[in-house]
Scaffold this motif. Structure first.
Motif, PDB file in Angstrom:
ATOM      1  N   UNK A  14       3.036  -6.715  -9.189  1.00 19.38           N
ATOM      2  CA  UNK A  14       1.714  -7.184  -9.124  1.00 19.38           C
ATOM      3  C   UNK A  14       1.776  -8.058  -7.854  1.00 19.38           C
ATOM      4  N   UNK A  15       0.303  -8.421  -6.463  1.00 19.37           N
ATOM      5  CA  UNK A  15       0.534  -9.517  -6.587  1.00 19.37           C
ATOM      6  C   UNK A  15      -0.747  -9.385  -4.985  1.00 19.37           C
ATOM      7  N   UNK A  16      -1.332 -10.685  -4.901  1.00 19.91           N
ATOM      8  CA  UNK A  16      -2.286 -10.515  -3.879  1.00 19.91           C
ATOM      9  C   UNK A  16      -2.721  -9.659  -2.527  1.00 19.91           C
ATOM     10  N   UNK A  17      -1.014  -9.501  -2.369  1.00 26.49           N
ATOM     11  CA  UNK A  17      -1.321  -8.841  -1.218  1.00 26.49           C
ATOM     12  C   UNK A  17      -0.548  -7.141  -0.731  1.00 26.49           C
ATOM     13  N   UNK A  18      -0.500  -6.903  -2.411  1.00 26.03           N
ATOM     14  CA  UNK A  18       0.198  -5.326  -2.663  1.00 26.03           C
ATOM     15  C   UNK A  18      -1.401  -4.376  -2.264  1.00 26.03           C
ATOM     16  N   UNK A  19      -3.406  -5.208  -2.488  1.00 27.50           N
ATOM     17  CA  UNK A  19      -3.627  -3.799  -1.755  1.00 27.50           C
ATOM     18  C   UNK A  19      -4.345  -5.017  -0.012  1.00 27.50           C
ATOM     19  N   UNK A  20      -3.184  -5.194   0.636  1.00 31.29           N
ATOM     20  CA  UNK A  20      -3.917  -5.526   1.861  1.00 31.29           C
ATOM     21  C   UNK A  20      -3.532  -4.262   2.898  1.00 31.29           C
ATOM     22  N   UNK A  21      -3.326  -2.996   2.467  1.00 28.93           N
ATOM     23  CA  UNK A  21      -4.508  -2.249   2.824  1.00 28.93           C
ATOM     24  C   UNK A  21      -4.689  -1.171   2.474  1.00 28.93           C
ATOM     25  N   UNK A  22      -5.084  -1.621   0.904  1.00 30.85           N
ATOM     26  CA  UNK A  22      -5.799  -0.498   0.543  1.00 30.85           C
ATOM     27  C   UNK A  22      -5.610  -0.030  -0.689  1.00 30.85           C
ATOM     28  N   UNK A  23      -6.137   1.027  -1.490  1.00 28.45           N
ATOM     29  CA  UNK A  23      -5.935   1.741  -2.085  1.00 28.45           C
ATOM     30  C   UNK A  23      -4.675   3.126  -1.386  1.00 28.45           C
ATOM     31  N   UNK A  24      -5.174   3.147  -0.374  1.00 30.79           N
ATOM     32  CA  UNK A  24      -3.785   4.177   0.191  1.00 30.79           C
ATOM     33  C   UNK A  24      -2.285   3.474   0.233  1.00 30.79           C
ATOM     34  N   UNK A  25      -2.386   2.422   0.765  1.00 31.74           N
ATOM     35  CA  UNK A  25      -1.131   1.536   1.050  1.00 31.74           C
ATOM     36  C   UNK A  25      -0.421   1.026  -0.934  1.00 31.74           C
ATOM     37  N   UNK A  26      -1.258   0.837  -1.648  1.00 34.07           N
ATOM     38  CA  UNK A  26      -1.521   1.149  -2.810  1.00 34.07           C
ATOM     39  C   UNK A  26      -0.440   2.265  -3.600  1.00 34.07           C
ATOM     40  N   UNK A  27      -1.240   3.628  -2.664  1.00 32.06           N
ATOM     41  CA  UNK A  27      -0.683   5.059  -3.535  1.00 32.06           C
ATOM     42  C   UNK A  27       1.310   5.261  -2.535  1.00 32.06           C
ATOM     43  N   UNK A  28       1.083   4.516  -1.203  1.00 34.25           N
ATOM     44  CA  UNK A  28       1.925   4.589   0.147  1.00 34.25           C
ATOM     45  C   UNK A  28       3.182   4.234  -0.772  1.00 34.25           C
ATOM     46  N   UNK A  29       2.490   2.566  -1.567  1.00 36.69           N
ATOM     47  CA  UNK A  29       4.042   1.766  -1.477  1.00 36.69           C
ATOM     48  C   UNK A  29       4.178   2.465  -3.544  1.00 36.69           C
ATOM     49  N   UNK A  30       3.101   3.622  -4.243  1.00 33.26           N
ATOM     50  CA  UNK A  30       3.907   4.104  -5.452  1.00 33.26           C
ATOM     51  C   UNK A  30       5.051   4.717  -4.832  1.00 33.26           C
ATOM     52  N   UNK A  31       4.783   6.278  -4.077  1.00 34.57           N
ATOM     53  CA  UNK A  31       5.200   6.473  -3.242  1.00 34.57           C
ATOM     54  C   UNK A  31       6.362   6.377  -3.596  1.00 34.57           C
TER      55      UNK A  31
END
Length: 320
Positions: A14-31
């Motif tokens: 959880x931080x402000x840069x976690x969304x730098x690449x949008x929802x797809x970046x979030x899903x990629x990080x989780x993966x």
């Protein structure tokens, strides 16, 4: 892979840069973190998922992690459930914080008069607040123009208001995990610093203690890029900021040249079987090592190195 090789088994995301690449970046990080088996919290596929404590057994102990971000960040950065108007949105677990400017009665009435003479209405406020939701105001004591909230007070000052809905949601996750006998780590990332990085805003202390009152065994915060105080509250540690552990910047663009930004400690906590704190030992580190501090090329300061001697005395003395 590198974090796993170092020995990390749990990550706050959880931080402000976690969304730098949008929802797809979030899903990629989780993966990526899930296929490596990290305990993680702070990012999720929707608000319901991101609001739950994450629990795993690490070294034969049940560990729970609740990770929040206080921004500032746009509304669309934070996870949301699906409703009749839109699908679910992957994102960050939010603790909504609002900056409030405190003014005396005379200034407050002048600001309210300006608002009324301009004809600034609730509709204007909602439009100006996009993509954030308009703030909830006390009509007798607060005035909002654009994205600035002015509060009637007996002094001039600046404060932070915590959204109680978000706070209650995260406290409930902490309490639920604590009832399950887990050692609960509550984490908050934010950039609502005091003007002096070394000064601790009162609202952060309030959030930390509410998390511990709800059942957290430890509170950890980050955002300010320097060491901040450590407090023991009800026998449980609060780490207000441990500064930086890995920090990569470009020399020609960076203003992060002060030694304090590159120096930190690793805190090693020992807990009893009932999750009560036994002791903490602090190990001073410098990113890039002592020679790295003398090197003006910041890109060569790659990883933290344990230090001894004068550097250790300096870092531990500042923390003390």
């Amino acid at each position: 892979d590198a974090l796993g090789a170092i020995g990390f088994q749990a990550l706050s995301l959880s931080n402000n840069h976690a969304f730098d690449l949008g929802p797809s970046g979030v899903l990629s990080t989780l993966e990526e973190v899930e296929k490596r088996g990290f305990l993680h919290a702070g990012l999720g596929r929707n608000a319901q998922e991101v609001s739950r404590a994450s629990i795993a057994t690490i070294n034969q102990r049940r560990i729970a992690l609740v990770a929040m971000d206080g921004g500032p960040g746009p509304d669309f950065m934070y996870a949301a459930d699906a409703d009749e108007n839109r699908p679910e949105r992957p994102g960050v677990n939010r603790l909504r914080l609002s900056q409030v400017l405190e003014v005396d009665d005379v200034a407050f009435e002048q600001i309210r008069a300006v608002r009324d003479k301009i004809g600034y209405t609730a509709i204007d406020l909602a439009n100006d607040s996009q993509p954030d939701d308009p703030p909830r105001l006390d009509p007798q004591a607060e005035v909002a123009i654009a994205r600035c909230v002015f509060k009637r007070s007996d002094r001039y000052g600046r404060g932070v208001r915590i959204d109680e809905v978000d706070m209650a949601r995260n406290l409930a996750a902490i309490a639920s995990a604590a009832r399950d006998s887990a050692l609960v780590i509550a984490y908050l990332h934010h950039h609502h610093w005091a003007s002096d990085w070394y000064q601790l805003p009162e609202w952060v202390s309030g959030v930390a203690k509410r998390c511990i009152d709800a059942g957290a065994s430890m509170f950890v915060s980050h955002g300010a890029p320097v060491l901040q105080p450590v407090e023991i509250y009800r026998g449980r540690p609060i780490f207000y900021s441990l500064g930086n552990f890995i920090f990569h910047v470009q020399s020609e663009k960076s203003t992060w040249t002060a030694a304090e930004v590159w120096e930190s400690v690793v805190g090693v906590c020992s807990f009893a079987s009932d999750n009560s704190l036994i002791n903490i030992s602090f190990h001073p580190v410098v990113i890039g090592g002592e020679h790295g501090l003398e090197d003006g090329v910041l890109e060569r300061r790659l990883v933290p190195q344990l230090v001894t001697g004068d550097s250790a005395v300096r870092i531990l003395g500042r923390l003390q």
